[in-house]
Design an enzyme around this catalytic site. Structure first.
Site, PDB file in Angstrom:
ATOM      1  N   CYS A  49     -25.820 -13.352 -33.356  1.00  0.00           N
ATOM      2  CA  CYS A  49     -25.093 -12.077 -33.366  1.00  0.00           C
ATOM      3  C   CYS A  49     -23.693 -12.244 -32.765  1.00  0.00           C
ATOM      4  O   CYS A  49     -23.515 -12.898 -31.739  1.00  0.00           O
ATOM      5  CB  CYS A  49     -25.879 -11.029 -32.596  1.00  0.00           C
ATOM      6  SG  CYS A  49     -25.109  -9.410 -32.646  1.00  0.00           S
ATOM      7  N   CYS A  53     -22.869  -8.923 -25.904  1.00  0.00           N
ATOM      8  CA  CYS A  53     -23.706  -8.266 -24.897  1.00  0.00           C
ATOM      9  C   CYS A  53     -24.181  -9.297 -23.864  1.00  0.00           C
ATOM     10  O   CYS A  53     -24.842 -10.279 -24.223  1.00  0.00           O
ATOM     11  CB  CYS A  53     -24.893  -7.602 -25.585  1.00  0.00           C
ATOM     12  SG  CYS A  53     -24.388  -6.580 -26.988  1.00  0.00           S
ATOM     13  N   CYS A  56     -27.924 -10.509 -23.597  1.00  0.00           N
ATOM     14  CA  CYS A  56     -28.705 -10.797 -24.806  1.00  0.00           C
ATOM     15  C   CYS A  56     -28.839 -12.281 -25.132  1.00  0.00           C
ATOM     16  O   CYS A  56     -27.856 -13.031 -25.155  1.00  0.00           O
ATOM     17  CB  CYS A  56     -28.108 -10.053 -25.993  1.00  0.00           C
ATOM     18  SG  CYS A  56     -29.174 -10.125 -27.446  1.00  0.00           S
ATOM     19  N   CYS A  93     -41.769  -1.551 -34.828  1.00  0.00           N
ATOM     20  CA  CYS A  93     -40.332  -1.499 -34.579  1.00  0.00           C
ATOM     21  C   CYS A  93     -39.699  -2.823 -34.982  1.00  0.00           C
ATOM     22  O   CYS A  93     -40.081  -3.877 -34.457  1.00  0.00           O
ATOM     23  CB  CYS A  93     -40.077  -1.264 -33.094  1.00  0.00           C
ATOM     24  SG  CYS A  93     -40.948   0.177 -32.468  1.00  0.00           S
ATOM     25  N   CYS A 125     -39.728   2.129 -37.051  1.00  0.00           N
ATOM     26  CA  CYS A 125     -38.466   2.230 -36.329  1.00  0.00           C
ATOM     27  C   CYS A 125     -37.681   0.956 -36.613  1.00  0.00           C
ATOM     28  O   CYS A 125     -38.272  -0.117 -36.705  1.00  0.00           O
ATOM     29  CB  CYS A 125     -38.738   2.362 -34.832  1.00  0.00           C
ATOM     30  SG  CYS A 125     -37.240   2.543 -33.839  1.00  0.00           S
ATOM     31  N   CYS A 185     -34.234   6.944 -31.201  1.00  0.00           N
ATOM     32  CA  CYS A 185     -34.837   6.231 -30.086  1.00  0.00           C
ATOM     33  C   CYS A 185     -33.665   5.662 -29.305  1.00  0.00           C
ATOM     34  O   CYS A 185     -32.931   4.814 -29.814  1.00  0.00           O
ATOM     35  CB  CYS A 185     -35.738   5.110 -30.616  1.00  0.00           C
ATOM     36  SG  CYS A 185     -36.307   3.990 -29.327  1.00  0.00           S
ATOM     37  N   ARG A 257     -40.779   5.136 -23.164  1.00  0.00           N
ATOM     38  CA  ARG A 257     -41.374   3.836 -23.499  1.00  0.00           C
ATOM     39  C   ARG A 257     -41.046   2.759 -22.485  1.00  0.00           C
ATOM     40  O   ARG A 257     -39.868   2.441 -22.275  1.00  0.00           O
ATOM     41  CB  ARG A 257     -40.742   3.350 -24.816  1.00  0.00           C
ATOM     42  CG  ARG A 257     -41.525   3.625 -26.022  1.00  0.00           C
ATOM     43  CD  ARG A 257     -40.726   3.355 -27.299  1.00  0.00           C
ATOM     44  NE  ARG A 257     -40.833   4.551 -28.096  1.00  0.00           N
ATOM     45  CZ  ARG A 257     -41.949   4.898 -28.710  1.00  0.00           C
ATOM     46  NH1 ARG A 257     -42.991   4.117 -28.704  1.00  0.00           N
ATOM     47  NH2 ARG A 257     -42.026   6.041 -29.358  1.00  0.00           N
TER      48      ARG A 257
END
Ligand code: SAM
Ligand code: DTB
Ligand code: SF4
Length: 317
Positions: A49, A53, A56, A93, A125, A185, A257
């Site tokens: 990616c 971030c 991550c 998800c 999701c 979410c 969650r």
């Protein structure tokens, strides 16, 4: 009702047991307090990616040694969904390490995955990064239950964690999701070195989204070797409990969650989290790229606490 930041501050700073008691009361008024929704995560496109971030494992900016993979096939993903259903999950998800959705064959494939998962009677999701209004509309038509897009922290602290996109970019995608009529979410990560005020501001932002999120994932940072946050001091566990309790009070109907980080959280703290209003967990021995307590551990915990899995007939239509 408007929610003032000062009210969120006041809640957050209450004596812990008063706060948990209040959250437990709200939970009991809106949910079955002995029921937990089981959800399963699947990374459908791992690594590579371009966003930066700092937490991550999947960012090209972080030398974590994670291999980049291409988008999984529809059949593989649906087989995973079938197994998830068999083990008691009612929500599947799917996460992609994309900064944004690009129209084309890959997105078409994700649409097929969503359709297939919904056909099995599971909630579906996805979390695919930034999204346009038209793309949100296509996901809605495919039957998507919810789109996961986290605000992660306060607007003030955000630039310390991510520089390749802005808080406003996040809010724009969230608006597209809402306009398409898809449930949102949206939650955050705790323990990235942020202050209490950042957690309070995040909770305030989440609770004042219109409509409020249907689901609020509370992630505790999983420190990943090679990321700039690998050595951040772990968060005091009672801060985690406070966030869960305040989320429950401010967003009474939402599913709160327990997401990343449970592997390093004791059974006792997780029990207190359920008391404070958490009512969903991710099961299975892997999150997206990092480990998670396996099914046996969670079954043991649920049995010990007398918690039951939320039945599928309660799943969102
Ligand atoms: N690329 C998309 C995005 O960022 O929106 C979707 C996938 S991303 C991995 C989904 C969420 O996982 C992030 O928003 C973050 O909240 C959470 N996450 C990622 N790495 C994490 C970590 N090491 N610890 C805790 N949560 C993490
Ligand atoms: C969310 O807030 N947490 C889940 C889900 N949304 C996609 C992901 C957690 C990922 C944890 C780090 C990893 O396994 O790579
Ligand atoms: Fe990419 Fe999402 Fe990881 Fe950020 S959190 S680097 S956007 S996969």
């Amino acid at each position: 009702m408007t929610i003032d930041l000062s009210y969120v501050e006041e809640l957050y700073g209450k004596p812990l047991l008063d706060l948990v008691y209040e959250a437990a009361s709200v939970q009991r008024a809106h949910h079955d307090a002995n029921e937990v929704q089981l959800c399963t995560l699947q990374s459908i496109k791992t690594g590579g990616c371009t966003e930066d971030c700092k937490y991550c494992s999947q960012s090209i900016h972080n030398p974590t040694g994670l291999a980049k993979e291409s988008l999984l096939n529809v059949d593989e993903v649906l087989e995973g969904a079938r197994q998830a259903k068999e083990s008691g999950s009612t929500r599947y998800c799917m996460g992609a390490a994309w900064p944004r959705v690009i129209d084309g064959r890959a997105f078409d494939r994700v649409i097929e995955m969503v359709q297939g998962v919904r056909k099995m009677g599971l909630e579906a999701c996805v979390t695919l990064g930034m999204l346009t209004g038209d793309q949100a509309q296509r996901l809605k038509e495919a039957g998507l239950t919810a789109y996961n897009h986290n605000l992660d922290t306060s607007e003030d602290f955000y630039p310390e964690i991510i520089t390749t996109r802005s808080y406003q970019d996040r809010l724009d995608t969230i608006a597209h999701v809402a306009e398409a009529g898809i449930s949102l979410c949206c939650g955050g990560i705790l323990g990235m070195g942020e202050g209490r005020e950042d957690r309070i501001k995040l909770l305030h932002r989440l609770a004042t989204l219109d409509p409020q999120p249907e689901s609020v994932p509370v992630n505790a940072l999983v420190p990943v070797e090679g990321t700039p946050l690998a050595d951040v001091e772990p968060l005091d566990i009672f801060e985690w409990i406070r966030v869960i309790a305040v989320a429950r009070i401010l967003m009474p109907k939402a599913m709160v969650r327990l997401s990343a980080g449970r592997l390093s959280i004791s059974r006792e703290a997780q029990a207190l989290a359920f008391m404070a209003g958490a009512n969903a967990i991710f099961t299975g021995d892997k999150l997206l790229t990092t480990p998670n307590p396996g099914g046996d551990t969670d079954r043991g915990l649920m049995e010990a606490l007398g918690l039951k899995a939320r039945p599928s007939n309660k799943a969102a239509a």
